[in-house]
Design a protein around this motif. Structure first.
Motif, short mmCIF file in Angstrom:
data_model
loop_
_atom_site.label_atom_id
_atom_site.label_comp_id
_atom_site.label_asym_id
_atom_site.label_seq_id
_atom_site.Cartn_x
_atom_site.Cartn_y
_atom_site.Cartn_z
N GLU A 1 -4.91 4.00 -8.31
CA GLU A 1 -5.93 2.98 -8.36
C GLU A 1 -6.92 3.62 -7.17
OE1 GLU A 1 -6.69 0.46 -10.34
OE2 GLU A 1 -8.61 0.32 -9.15
N ARG A 2 -8.09 3.56 -7.61
CA ARG A 2 -9.50 3.89 -6.98
C ARG A 2 -9.94 2.78 -6.04
NH1 ARG A 2 -14.84 4.78 -7.51
NH2 ARG A 2 -15.64 6.85 -6.65
N GLN A 3 -9.80 1.47 -6.45
CA GLN A 3 -10.45 0.38 -5.80
C GLN A 3 -9.53 -0.13 -4.79
OE1 GLN A 3 -13.49 -0.69 -6.29
NE2 GLN A 3 -14.17 -0.09 -8.23
N LYS A 4 -9.47 0.17 -3.52
CA LYS A 4 -8.89 -0.25 -2.35
C LYS A 4 -8.44 -1.61 -2.47
CE LYS A 4 -7.53 1.43 1.66
NZ LYS A 4 -7.79 2.49 2.61
N GLU A 5 -9.12 -2.52 -2.86
CA GLU A 5 -8.68 -3.94 -2.88
C GLU A 5 -7.80 -4.31 -3.90
OE1 GLU A 5 -12.08 -6.60 -4.20
OE2 GLU A 5 -10.94 -8.44 -4.05
N LEU A 6 -7.79 -3.58 -5.25
CA LEU A 6 -6.86 -3.89 -6.21
C LEU A 6 -5.53 -2.96 -5.81
CD1 LEU A 6 -8.95 -3.44 -9.33
CD2 LEU A 6 -7.44 -5.40 -8.85
N PHE A 7 -5.72 -1.75 -5.21
CA PHE A 7 -4.56 -1.10 -4.49
C PHE A 7 -3.75 -1.94 -3.87
CE2 PHE A 7 -2.95 1.53 -0.96
CZ PHE A 7 -1.84 2.07 -1.72
N LYS A 8 -4.32 -2.39 -2.94
CA LYS A 8 -3.50 -3.10 -1.64
C LYS A 8 -2.92 -4.41 -2.26
CE LYS A 8 -6.40 -2.57 2.52
NZ LYS A 8 -7.15 -3.22 3.29
N LYS A 9 -3.42 -5.13 -3.30
CA LYS A 9 -3.30 -6.46 -3.69
C LYS A 9 -1.83 -6.09 -4.76
CE LYS A 9 -4.92 -10.19 -6.42
NZ LYS A 9 -5.94 -10.82 -7.28
N THR A 10 -2.19 -5.11 -5.69
CA THR A 10 -0.92 -4.92 -6.42
C THR A 10 0.20 -4.17 -5.63
OG1 THR A 10 -2.66 -4.62 -8.10
CG2 THR A 10 -0.41 -3.73 -8.66
N ASN A 11 0.08 -3.41 -4.68
CA ASN A 11 1.04 -2.90 -3.94
C ASN A 11 2.10 -3.80 -3.27
OD1 ASN A 11 2.09 -0.53 -2.98
ND2 ASN A 11 1.14 -0.51 -1.04
N ILE A 12 1.43 -4.99 -2.77
CA ILE A 12 2.08 -6.02 -2.22
C ILE A 12 2.88 -7.00 -3.68
CG2 ILE A 12 2.21 -8.13 -1.12
CD1 ILE A 12 -0.04 -6.82 0.64
N PHE A 13 2.21 -7.18 -4.52
CA PHE A 13 2.44 -7.99 -5.88
C PHE A 13 3.67 -7.62 -6.47
CE2 PHE A 13 1.67 -8.73 -10.26
CZ PHE A 13 1.96 -10.23 -10.40
N LEU A 14 3.41 -6.18 -6.91
CA LEU A 14 4.73 -5.65 -7.81
C LEU A 14 5.96 -5.99 -7.30
CD1 LEU A 14 2.94 -2.82 -9.71
CD2 LEU A 14 3.51 -4.87 -10.69
N PRO A 15 6.37 -5.38 -6.31
CA PRO A 15 7.69 -5.74 -5.58
C PRO A 15 8.04 -7.15 -5.65
CG PRO A 15 6.41 -4.24 -4.20
CD PRO A 15 5.44 -4.86 -5.14
N LYS A 16 7.12 -7.90 -5.36
CA LYS A 16 7.44 -9.49 -5.20
C LYS A 16 8.09 -9.80 -6.54
CE LYS A 16 4.45 -11.43 -1.74
NZ LYS A 16 3.04 -11.93 -1.77
N LEU A 17 7.74 -9.47 -7.50
CA LEU A 17 8.25 -9.61 -8.95
C LEU A 17 9.41 -8.76 -9.23
CD1 LEU A 17 5.25 -10.24 -11.57
CD2 LEU A 17 6.58 -11.79 -10.18
N GLY A 18 9.86 -7.86 -8.39
CA GLY A 18 10.79 -7.21 -8.83
C GLY A 18 10.68 -5.79 -9.30
N ILE B 1 -0.46 4.58 -5.72
CA ILE B 1 -1.29 5.72 -4.66
C ILE B 1 -2.73 5.20 -4.76
CG2 ILE B 1 -2.43 8.01 -4.40
CD1 ILE B 1 0.97 7.80 -6.47
N PHE B 2 -3.54 5.14 -3.64
CA PHE B 2 -4.74 4.80 -3.51
C PHE B 2 -5.60 6.13 -3.56
CE2 PHE B 2 -8.53 4.51 -0.36
CZ PHE B 2 -9.41 3.72 -1.40
N GLY B 3 -6.25 6.45 -4.72
CA GLY B 3 -6.72 7.65 -4.72
C GLY B 3 -7.80 7.63 -6.15
N ASP B 4 -8.06 9.01 -6.50
CA ASP B 4 -8.85 9.49 -7.51
C ASP B 4 -8.02 9.94 -8.82
OD1 ASP B 4 -10.80 10.52 -9.35
OD2 ASP B 4 -11.71 11.62 -7.94
N GLY B 5 -8.00 9.29 -9.51
CA GLY B 5 -7.27 9.70 -10.78
C GLY B 5 -7.82 10.85 -11.60
N TYR B 6 -8.89 11.35 -11.46
CA TYR B 6 -9.43 12.38 -12.13
C TYR B 6 -8.71 13.62 -11.68
CZ TYR B 6 -13.77 10.61 -14.16
OH TYR B 6 -14.79 9.86 -14.80
N LYS B 7 -8.09 13.56 -10.67
CA LYS B 7 -7.38 14.82 -10.02
C LYS B 7 -5.85 14.72 -10.34
CE LYS B 7 -10.13 15.09 -6.04
NZ LYS B 7 -10.59 14.16 -4.70
N GLY B 8 -5.29 13.70 -10.81
CA GLY B 8 -3.98 13.50 -11.27
C GLY B 8 -3.20 13.57 -9.90
#
Ligand code: SAM
Length: 204
Positions: free
Chosen positions: A100-117, A124-131
């Motif tokens: 994910e390239r947007q830091k705000e979303l990366f941080k939020k989802t990084n915490i949120f997904l494990p909470k749901l199991g 990864i926070f980064g640029d998807g063009y590079k894979g």
């Protein structure tokens, strides 16, 4: 409501029972801003943080069906966003890497997904063009934003037999499926028009 959404997606032509089972199971309302929660089981995209969107469930299902995921497959997602597509892939038994390239979303989802199991292999926070060359090759790569062109690194990071599902175009996109048929060859199929938020490059 999840049953109804699953029926709507199936009625639009999605046949993969594992995709439909994932949509039936995942609490989409938890992936959305609370102001849109009441509409979570409509087959529509909605705004999330950072001016991005959670994709329409039919679009998520269509792209996932094209990827043809088997349990244990190593899948790279470009555009983690809310994490809903990541959750669909995890429900199907894939080992998921997501950028994910947007830091705000990366941080939020990084915490949120494990909470749901939900435990992706890596977010990864980064640029998807590079894979993700260090983790390549992948059985499948799914791009969840509209790409103005097909990034060469993504094709290069597929296993032989692997698939890249990518919406290609500026204002409207053509859903495009590449299958790597040998080290040097790819089969290309175009599968209809969609509309995505843009895959952001260096200058935006
Ligand atoms: N898969 C997401 C979901 O289920 O919510 C869809 C999110 S949205 C349609 C597309 C996402 O791609 C946005 O979160 C956006 O920030 C992200 N994105 C855009 N350009 C990107 C890039 N170059 N690399 C990685 N992510 C990018």
């Amino acid at each position: 409501m999840r049953n109804k959404l699953t029926e709507v997606v199936a009625a639009k032509g999605i046949k993969d029972s594992k995709v439909l089972a994932a949509i039936k199971k995942i609490p989409r309302h938890l992936f959305m801003d609370s102001s849109f929660e009441d509409h979570a089981y409509q087959d529509k995209a909605f705004p999330i943080a950072a001016d991005q969107t959670i994709s329409q469930p039919y679009t998520v299902a269509f792209q996932t069906e094209l990827l043809d995921v088997s349990p244990g497959d190593k899948i790279l997602e470009i555009g983690t966003g809310s994490g809903y597509q990541t959750a669909v892939l995890l429900e199907m038994g894939a080992a998921v890497y997501s950028i994910e390239r947007q830091k705000e979303l990366f941080k939020k989802t990084n915490i949120f997904l494990p909470k749901l199991g939900y435990r992706p292999k890596r977010l990864i926070f980064g640029d998807g063009y590079k894979g993700l060359p260090n983790e390549a090759p992948f059985d499948g790569i799914i791009v969840t934003a509209g790409a103005p062109f097909v990034p060469k690194p993504l094709l290069a990071q597929l296993k032989v037999g692997g698939k890249l599902v990518i919406p290609v175009g500026q204002n409207e996109q053509v859903m495009t499926l590449f299958t790597r048929t040998s080290e040097k060859e790819f089969e290309k199929k175009e599968l209809g028009q969609f509309r995505f938020v843009p895959l952001l490059g260096d200058k935006n």
